[in-house]
Design a protein around this motif. Structure first.
Motif, PDB file in Angstrom:
ATOM      1  N   GLN A   1       0.832  -1.204   0.000  1.00 42.30           N
ATOM      2  CA  GLN A   1       0.000   0.000   0.000  1.00 42.30           C
ATOM      3  C   GLN A   1       0.872   1.263   0.000  1.00 42.30           C
ATOM      4  O   GLN A   1       0.556   2.248  -0.672  1.00 42.30           O
ATOM      5  N   ALA A   2       1.975   1.228   0.758  1.00 39.22           N
ATOM      6  CA  ALA A   2       2.881   2.377   0.781  1.00 39.22           C
ATOM      7  C   ALA A   2       3.526   2.590  -0.587  1.00 39.22           C
ATOM      8  O   ALA A   2       3.720   3.733  -1.025  1.00 39.22           O
ATOM      9  N   LEU A   3       3.862   1.500  -1.279  1.00 35.90           N
ATOM     10  CA  LEU A   3       4.407   1.614  -2.631  1.00 35.90           C
ATOM     11  C   LEU A   3       3.411   2.292  -3.556  1.00 35.90           C
ATOM     12  O   LEU A   3       3.763   3.207  -4.319  1.00 35.90           O
ATOM     13  N   CYS A   4       2.152   1.860  -3.492  1.00 35.91           N
ATOM     14  CA  CYS A   4       1.119   2.433  -4.365  1.00 35.91           C
ATOM     15  C   CYS A   4       0.851   3.902  -4.045  1.00 35.91           C
ATOM     16  O   CYS A   4       0.493   4.682  -4.940  1.00 35.91           O
ATOM     17  N   ARG A   5       1.025   4.294  -2.796  1.00 36.27           N
ATOM     18  CA  ARG A   5       0.836   5.699  -2.418  1.00 36.27           C
ATOM     19  C   ARG A   5       2.028   6.569  -2.784  1.00 36.27           C
ATOM     20  O   ARG A   5       1.983   7.787  -2.596  1.00 36.27           O
TER      21      ARG A   5
ATOM     22  N   SER B   1      16.242   6.579 -11.594  1.00 39.91           N
ATOM     23  CA  SER B   1      15.021   7.373 -11.525  1.00 39.91           C
ATOM     24  C   SER B   1      13.832   6.459 -11.792  1.00 39.91           C
ATOM     25  O   SER B   1      13.689   5.893 -12.873  1.00 39.91           O
ATOM     26  N   LEU B   2      12.969   6.290 -10.790  1.00 40.60           N
ATOM     27  CA  LEU B   2      11.849   5.358 -10.908  1.00 40.60           C
ATOM     28  C   LEU B   2      10.490   6.026 -10.858  1.00 40.60           C
ATOM     29  O   LEU B   2       9.480   5.412 -11.203  1.00 40.60           O
ATOM     30  N   ARG B   3      10.442   7.282 -10.427  1.00 42.07           N
ATOM     31  CA  ARG B   3       9.147   7.925 -10.215  1.00 42.07           C
ATOM     32  C   ARG B   3       8.226   7.854 -11.433  1.00 42.07           C
ATOM     33  O   ARG B   3       7.042   7.533 -11.298  1.00 42.07           O
ATOM     34  N   PRO B   4       8.719   8.146 -12.646  1.00 46.99           N
ATOM     35  CA  PRO B   4       7.806   8.092 -13.800  1.00 46.99           C
ATOM     36  C   PRO B   4       7.222   6.699 -14.044  1.00 46.99           C
ATOM     37  O   PRO B   4       6.155   6.569 -14.652  1.00 46.99           O
ATOM     38  N   TYR B   5       7.894   5.669 -13.570  1.00 53.56           N
ATOM     39  CA  TYR B   5       7.469   4.299 -13.849  1.00 53.56           C
ATOM     40  C   TYR B   5       6.549   3.737 -12.763  1.00 53.56           C
ATOM     41  O   TYR B   5       5.835   2.760 -13.005  1.00 53.56           O
ATOM     42  N   LEU B   6       6.571   4.356 -11.592  1.00 50.66           N
ATOM     43  CA  LEU B   6       5.798   3.836 -10.469  1.00 50.66           C
ATOM     44  C   LEU B   6       4.474   4.561 -10.258  1.00 50.66           C
ATOM     45  O   LEU B   6       3.660   4.128  -9.443  1.00 50.66           O
ATOM     46  N   THR B   7       4.253   5.651 -10.970  1.00 50.38           N
ATOM     47  CA  THR B   7       3.061   6.469 -10.711  1.00 50.38           C
ATOM     48  C   THR B   7       1.763   5.740 -11.039  1.00 50.38           C
ATOM     49  O   THR B   7       0.712   6.084 -10.502  1.00 50.38           O
ATOM     50  N   GLY B   8       1.806   4.731 -11.896  1.00 53.61           N
ATOM     51  CA  GLY B   8       0.577   4.030 -12.270  1.00 53.61           C
ATOM     52  C   GLY B   8       0.187   2.907 -11.344  1.00 53.61           C
ATOM     53  O   GLY B   8      -0.882   2.301 -11.532  1.00 53.61           O
ATOM     54  N   LEU B   9       0.994   2.619 -10.349  1.00 49.84           N
ATOM     55  CA  LEU B   9       0.670   1.517  -9.438  1.00 49.84           C
ATOM     56  C   LEU B   9      -0.477   1.922  -8.523  1.00 49.84           C
ATOM     57  O   LEU B   9      -0.455   2.987  -7.904  1.00 49.84           O
ATOM     58  N   ALA B  10      -1.474   1.070  -8.429  1.00 48.51           N
ATOM     59  CA  ALA B  10      -2.635   1.357  -7.582  1.00 48.51           C
ATOM     60  C   ALA B  10      -3.290   0.047  -7.175  1.00 48.51           C
ATOM     61  O   ALA B  10      -3.371  -0.892  -7.980  1.00 48.51           O
ATOM     62  N   PRO B  11      -3.774  -0.055  -5.934  1.00 44.26           N
ATOM     63  CA  PRO B  11      -4.465  -1.278  -5.499  1.00 44.26           C
ATOM     64  C   PRO B  11      -5.754  -1.487  -6.285  1.00 44.26           C
ATOM     65  O   PRO B  11      -6.482  -0.523  -6.552  1.00 44.26           O
TER      66      PRO B  11
END
Length: 269
Positions: A205-209, A223-233
């Motif tokens: 949940q913390a990863l998705c937030r 740099s990972l931010r652009p790749y992680l923004t779509g993660l959602a439960p």
């Protein structure tokens, strides 16, 4: 960036596949490769033993068949698959000729190194790696690990909703929790063997937030931010007052403690 491999760990239905696809794109854009469900380490554990070397028979055909039955995925996977096959075929011939040595971990390490040769970064995700962590430690002594954990009830309920040909899926919440407990306990047994600077425990949940992005970027040097923004439960979070079997609760508590400081007091327990 570091050339030591990054291994993404996590039990079934804990968000590792979506996370792996994000890492795959990040690594691909950086000139490297991260395999989604590469499973070569798992297959080598099953099909490369000291006895196989003594008998001069590396079961390359079985490994390649398993890779084709449920193919690994991600950008760049075809080139990776070709390198794996070339290394396996070369190794099989050397095993048959008796020139490959008698150490299965050393040969497995060579196959993986050749399959990812000259890449600035590489890694892999496969859930079953949790079942063979000592083998991973022997084959990849400099590996870094990201262990993704999810509230056991969220994972268990997701298991029960799983469809498709998966005869190993539990059929009750109690047995799904027991499976979650057994798999995650392997990490707790293995982690003391790994230097603290080479592993992270990340809560789903913390990863998705987005709360874990900075830590992951520091850990990977990417740099990972652009790749992680779509993660959602996809499913509701577990409630704070949900009860867990004692053994499951103990494993979950230990994993949460390992994930600090990312977790907050509002995380379900």
């Amino acid at each position: 960036m570091t050339t030591s491999p990054l291994i993404l760990l996590g039990a079934q239905r804990c968000g590792t596949t979506a996370f792996a696809y994000a890492l795959n794109l990040a690594f691909h854009d950086a000139g490297g490769h991260f395999t989604v469900n590469g499973k070569v380490l798992y297959l080598l554990h099953r099909w490369l033993s000291r006895q196989d070397l003594a008998d001069r028979h590396l079961r390359t055909d079985e490994i390649l068949h398993a890779l084709d039955r449920r193919p690994p995925d991600g950008a760049g996977v075809d080139a990776w698959r070709a390198r794996v096959e070339q290394s396996l075929r070369t190794a099989a011939r050397e095993v048959a000729e008796g020139t490959a040595g008698d150490d299965p971990a050393a040969l497995a390490r060579r196959i993986l190194t050749e399959s990812n040769q000259d890449l600035p970064c590489w890694g892999d995700k496969y859930n079953e790696y949790l079942l063979h962590l000592p083998w991973l430690g022997d084959v990849l002594p400099d590996a870094r690990y990201v262990m993704l954990v999810r509230h056991p009830l969220e994972a268990a309920r997701s298991m029960l909703r799983w469809t498709g040909d998966r005869p190993w899926v539990p059929v009750s919440e109690a047995t799904a929790l027991a499976k979650w407990t057994a798999w995650n306990a392997h990490w707790l047994d293995f982690a003391p063997r790994v230097p603290a600077e080479r592993w992270l425990v990340i809560e789903y949940q913390a990863l998705c937030r987005g709360e874990e992005t900075a830590r992951l970027e520091e850990f990977t040097g990417m740099s990972l931010r652009p790749y992680l923004t779509g993660l959602a439960p996809r499913n509701p979070a577990a409630h704070a007052d949900d009860t867990l079997p004692p053994e499951t609760a103990a494993v979950w508590e230990a994993l949460q403690q390992a994930a600090v400081p990312a977790l907050t007091t509002t995380t379900p327990r």
